[in-house]
Design a protein around this motif. Structure first.
Motif, PDB file in Angstrom:
ATOM      1  N   PHE A 157     -50.678  23.077  59.792  1.00  0.00           N
ATOM      2  CA  PHE A 157     -49.631  23.902  60.375  1.00  0.00           C
ATOM      3  C   PHE A 157     -48.305  23.141  60.387  1.00  0.00           C
ATOM      4  N   LYS A 158     -47.229  23.875  60.109  1.00  0.00           N
ATOM      5  CA  LYS A 158     -45.897  23.284  60.120  1.00  0.00           C
ATOM      6  C   LYS A 158     -44.949  24.245  60.822  1.00  0.00           C
ATOM      7  N   ILE A 159     -44.461  23.831  61.983  1.00  0.00           N
ATOM      8  CA  ILE A 159     -43.538  24.639  62.768  1.00  0.00           C
ATOM      9  C   ILE A 159     -42.135  24.079  62.590  1.00  0.00           C
ATOM     10  N   ASP A 160     -41.202  24.949  62.274  1.00  0.00           N
ATOM     11  CA  ASP A 160     -39.816  24.543  61.991  1.00  0.00           C
ATOM     12  C   ASP A 160     -39.827  23.488  60.886  1.00  0.00           C
ATOM     13  N   ASP A 161     -39.143  22.374  61.090  1.00  0.00           N
ATOM     14  CA  ASP A 161     -39.099  21.328  60.072  1.00  0.00           C
ATOM     15  C   ASP A 161     -39.977  20.141  60.434  1.00  0.00           C
ATOM     16  N   ASN A 162     -40.916  20.348  61.332  1.00  0.00           N
ATOM     17  CA  ASN A 162     -41.790  19.261  61.737  1.00  0.00           C
ATOM     18  C   ASN A 162     -42.795  18.941  60.636  1.00  0.00           C
ATOM     19  N   GLU A 163     -43.539  17.864  60.804  1.00  0.00           N
ATOM     20  CA  GLU A 163     -44.525  17.472  59.820  1.00  0.00           C
ATOM     21  C   GLU A 163     -45.751  18.382  59.895  1.00  0.00           C
ATOM     22  N   TRP A 164     -46.514  18.375  58.802  1.00  0.00           N
ATOM     23  CA  TRP A 164     -47.766  19.127  58.778  1.00  0.00           C
ATOM     24  C   TRP A 164     -48.750  18.514  59.778  1.00  0.00           C
ATOM     25  N   LYS A 165     -49.423  19.362  60.548  1.00  0.00           N
ATOM     26  CA  LYS A 165     -50.402  18.911  61.528  1.00  0.00           C
ATOM     27  C   LYS A 165     -51.716  19.661  61.322  1.00  0.00           C
ATOM     28  N   THR A 166     -52.812  19.007  61.660  1.00  0.00           N
ATOM     29  CA  THR A 166     -54.135  19.623  61.489  1.00  0.00           C
ATOM     30  C   THR A 166     -54.611  20.347  62.741  1.00  0.00           C
ATOM     31  N   SER A 167     -53.826  20.300  63.822  1.00  0.00           N
ATOM     32  CA  SER A 167     -54.196  21.024  65.041  1.00  0.00           C
ATOM     33  C   SER A 167     -53.006  21.850  65.517  1.00  0.00           C
ATOM     34  N   LEU A 168     -53.313  22.837  66.321  1.00  0.00           N
ATOM     35  CA  LEU A 168     -52.310  23.790  66.793  1.00  0.00           C
ATOM     36  C   LEU A 168     -52.547  24.052  68.268  1.00  0.00           C
ATOM     37  N   GLN A 169     -51.466  24.213  69.015  1.00  0.00           N
ATOM     38  CA  GLN A 169     -51.573  24.510  70.438  1.00  0.00           C
ATOM     39  C   GLN A 169     -51.303  25.983  70.706  1.00  0.00           C
ATOM     40  N   LEU A 170     -52.164  26.567  71.522  1.00  0.00           N
ATOM     41  CA  LEU A 170     -51.970  27.934  72.001  1.00  0.00           C
ATOM     42  C   LEU A 170     -52.093  27.942  73.518  1.00  0.00           C
ATOM     43  N   LYS A 171     -51.299  28.785  74.162  1.00  0.00           N
ATOM     44  CA  LYS A 171     -51.443  29.016  75.591  1.00  0.00           C
ATOM     45  C   LYS A 171     -52.353  30.224  75.813  1.00  0.00           C
ATOM     46  N   ALA A 172     -52.734  30.421  77.058  1.00  0.00           N
ATOM     47  CA  ALA A 172     -53.568  31.573  77.390  1.00  0.00           C
ATOM     48  C   ALA A 172     -52.882  32.857  76.950  1.00  0.00           C
ATOM     49  N   ASN A 173     -53.653  33.714  76.270  1.00  0.00           N
ATOM     50  CA  ASN A 173     -53.209  35.027  75.789  1.00  0.00           C
ATOM     51  C   ASN A 173     -52.234  34.939  74.620  1.00  0.00           C
ATOM     52  N   GLU A 174     -52.148  33.788  73.984  1.00  0.00           N
ATOM     53  CA  GLU A 174     -51.401  33.679  72.737  1.00  0.00           C
ATOM     54  C   GLU A 174     -52.349  33.810  71.552  1.00  0.00           C
TER      55      GLU A 174
END
Length: 235
Positions: A157-174
């Protein structure tokens, strides 16, 4: 005949040519009869594609109905006759949604983030191809947009111009939504740090230490396949 001329050379009865999407190739002066006989040469055209090609191929000769496949029917020629072979590739893709919910009447988990990994069962690799993703709330409002790729089966996953990451964060009900993924891809989701909660999921899953991994879902052409993981606090 329009366009530049090129030689089509047959070796042991086969010739390989390359045509770009939307292009056309006309082969002229093909022999009609096998020398010394009254039998006609038989021709057949095949599109060669990789086993992980993300499209469906249909083919037809002249006025035949388009049928699924990569090989044309057998073709013979008469003198001064032109036969037409048509190939059509249609992208086959499905969408994926990972949803995080909580069973939390006391709102203990409100505002907390949860970490996830998503993996493909068949180690699919799309390192040079990215897919569009969004993180949104239960009200449908988009919280962020991201790019997604798969590297040897691991979703990155890559959000904005950040580096590629193998994990992602979600909050409740996202929810994480990814569109245009290859059809028939089998995806499973793993929640990290899950041992501190009671976890259930759809489809079902299994805890392994601090990780909870769901069974995979198969993506279908033109449809959305989803995984939901629900946490409940331990009192």
């Amino acid at each position: 005949m329009k366009g530049p001329l090129k030689k089509v050379v047959f070796h042991h009865g086969e010739a390989t040519v390359t045509i770009e999407a939307g292009g056309k190739l006309e082969v002229i002066n093909l022999p009609v009869l096998i020398p010394g006989t009254s039998d006609k040469w038989q021709y057949q055209v095949e599109e060669v594609k990789s086993t992980d090609a993300n499209y469906e191929t249909t083919v037809a000769v002249d006025n035949e109905q388009m049928t699924v496949g990569t090989e044309s029917s057998v073709i013979t020629l008469d003198d001064d006759q032109t036969r037409h072979v048509f190939f059509r590739n249609a992208k086959r893709a499905g969408d994926f949604v990972l949803t995080k919910t909580v069973d939390d009447p006391r709102n203990v988990l409100t505002g907390q983030t949860f970490n996830f990994e998503v993996a493909a069962a068949d180690k699919f690799d799309s390192e040079n191809t990215t897919f569009d993703g969004t993180i949104s709330g239960s009200d449908g409002q988009t919280h962020s947009r991201l790019k997604v790729r798969l590297v040897t089966g691991q979703m990155q996953f890559k959000i904005d111009d950040n580096e590629w990451k193998t994990s992602l964060q979600l909050k409740a009900n996202e929810s994480l939504s990814v569109v245009g993924l290859p059809h028939s891809l089998q995806l499973s989701a793993t929640e990290l740090g899950a041992s501190q909660y009671d976890v259930i999921s759809s489809p079902s899953g299994e805890a392994n230490g601090d990780r909870y991994t769901t069974k995979p879902v198969s993506l279908a052409d033109g449809k959305t396949s989803g995984i939901t993981i629900t946490n409940a606090p331990r009192w």
